[in-house]
Design an enzyme around this catalytic site. Structure first.
Site, short mmCIF file in Angstrom:
data_model
loop_
_atom_site.label_atom_id
_atom_site.label_comp_id
_atom_site.label_asym_id
_atom_site.label_seq_id
_atom_site.Cartn_x
_atom_site.Cartn_y
_atom_site.Cartn_z
N GLU A 1 1.04 -1.21 0.02
CA GLU A 1 -0.13 -0.05 -0.03
C GLU A 1 0.84 1.26 -0.14
O GLU A 1 1.98 1.13 0.37
CB GLU A 1 -1.05 0.20 1.27
N ASN A 2 0.40 2.35 -0.38
CA ASN A 2 0.83 3.52 -0.30
C ASN A 2 2.33 3.47 -1.29
O ASN A 2 3.36 4.10 -1.08
CB ASN A 2 1.62 3.93 0.87
N CYS A 3 2.25 2.45 -2.11
CA CYS A 3 3.40 2.44 -3.13
C CYS A 3 3.18 3.53 -4.42
O CYS A 3 2.34 3.52 -5.02
CB CYS A 3 3.32 1.11 -3.77
N LEU A 4 4.15 4.15 -4.51
CA LEU A 4 4.30 5.63 -5.46
C LEU A 4 4.74 5.07 -6.73
O LEU A 4 5.45 4.09 -6.90
CB LEU A 4 5.03 6.45 -4.97
#
Lengths: 128, 105, 106
Positions: B102-105
């Site tokens: 998650e929160n992987c840019l």
């Protein structure tokens, strides 16, 4: 303190306030997701555990017993997300018959320091 | 013959328990990667991270963890970029059988 | 015998207090979910409900905590207050079956 940033204007710090027990509602879990996102994106982030939130810090949580993700395990990753300022309200611990020996992270601070922490300017507060 | 793996919409394994080294080889092939010892080292470290913290790490924590465990030489984004292009946190977690970070840019 | 279940923490809900006010000496009280935190507290810790729990227990009310919920939250068995007995899911079922009715405090 941190060296002045050259690439962008002063970034707001983020303080996450954890006020609820780890299981029984989604709040603690949502808060953890939020704090990990802040850390992953490189925001200057700190965490305050207060009131029922201090239960999140108890060691030896084995949440498989209730089919939940282990929030103590997730929270122990905070330093890897560059979140090193973890504060714990002393009164909240004492009211619950807990001491520093019962918790797995964080620096215990008095009520007056909690007030200072909340009051300091240039900070966004997210409460869970 | 290759066994069909149960995948989610991102191409990650649906069930971590289905992971085997053979599955990793298949998952890596889907990203055009042939696994070397250097890859396996990172894959097992990721699995260890997931077991300890119940999280799939995005790039920054992954780099920091690798630096702690394997030393500064390997704990660098450029090293991971060479092994797991084009997005190391996503690709490596996929090969290790973990959910997409998650929160992987 | 009535079985009372309490599933909220005594520190942010009146559920336990409300239960203790009306529970009978022939009844059983079972703490579940966040209710289990109350069992970590003894008279020495200044917990406001310790006295009434001790008194009720002396008069015959039985007090239980659910094992899975204690384990999940990292509560150390050795630190639970004396009146509380740990039961597993099967024990919960047995209690429920033996009770004439169940009153849930939430």
């Amino acid at each position: 303190m941190a060296k002045p940033s050259t690439d962008k204007p002063a970034q707001k710090e983020i303080l996450l306030v954890f006020r609820h027990a780890p299981y029984g509602s989604a709040l603690a879990r949502e808060g953890l997701e939020a704090v990990l996102a802040c850390g992953a994106m490189g925001a200057k982030t700190s965490v305050l555990y207060i009131n029922e939130g201090v239960w999140q810090l108890l060691e030896a949580q084995n949440s498989a017993a209730i089919d939940c993700k282990n929030q103590a395990a997730m929270a122990s990753a905070l330093p890897l997300y560059d979140i090193d300022d973890i504060w714990v309200d002393e009164d909240s611990l004492r009211q619950r018959n807990l001491s520093g020996a019962d918790i797995n992270a964080g620096k215990i601070i008095s009520r007056s320091r909690v007030q200072t922490l909340l009051a300091s300017s240039n900070k966004s507060i997210l409460s869970f | 013959m290759e066994k069909a793996l149960k995948l989610d919409s991102d191409g990650h394994l649906l069930h971590l328990a289905d992971w085997t080294e053979q599955a990793a080889i298949q998952l890596a092939a889907s990203e055009d990667i042939e696994l070397s010892d250097a890859h396996w080292e990172i894959i097992y470290l990721l699995k260890d991270f997931h077991q300890r913290f119940e999280l799939s790490p995005p790039m920054r924590p992954l780099v920091k963890y690798i630096a702690q465990q394997l030393g500064k030489e390997k704990g660098r984004s450029i090293y991971l970029m060479q092994l797991f292009p084009p997005s190391p946190a996503r690709v490596a977690s996929k090969v290790a059988g973990l959910p997409r970070p998650e929160n992987c840019l | 015998m009535l079985l009372h279940t309490v599933n909220k923490s005594a520190f942010d809900s009146s559920a336990l207090a409300d239960c203790l006010r009306v529970v009978a000496t022939s009844d059983a009280v079972l703490l579940i979910e966040n209710g289990v935190y109350a069992a970590l507290n003894s008279p020495q810790s200044g917990f406001e409900h310790s006295e009434s729990i001790a008194q009720l227990s002396a008069d015959g009310t039985r007090f239980y905590v659910l094992q899975a919920d204690c384990e999940a939250r990292g509560l150390d068995d050795a630190k639970l207050a004396a009146p509380f007995e740990i039961i597993d899911d099967a024990g919960f079922v047995a209690l429920a079956a033996a009770a004439s009715a169940i009153q849930s405090w939430y």
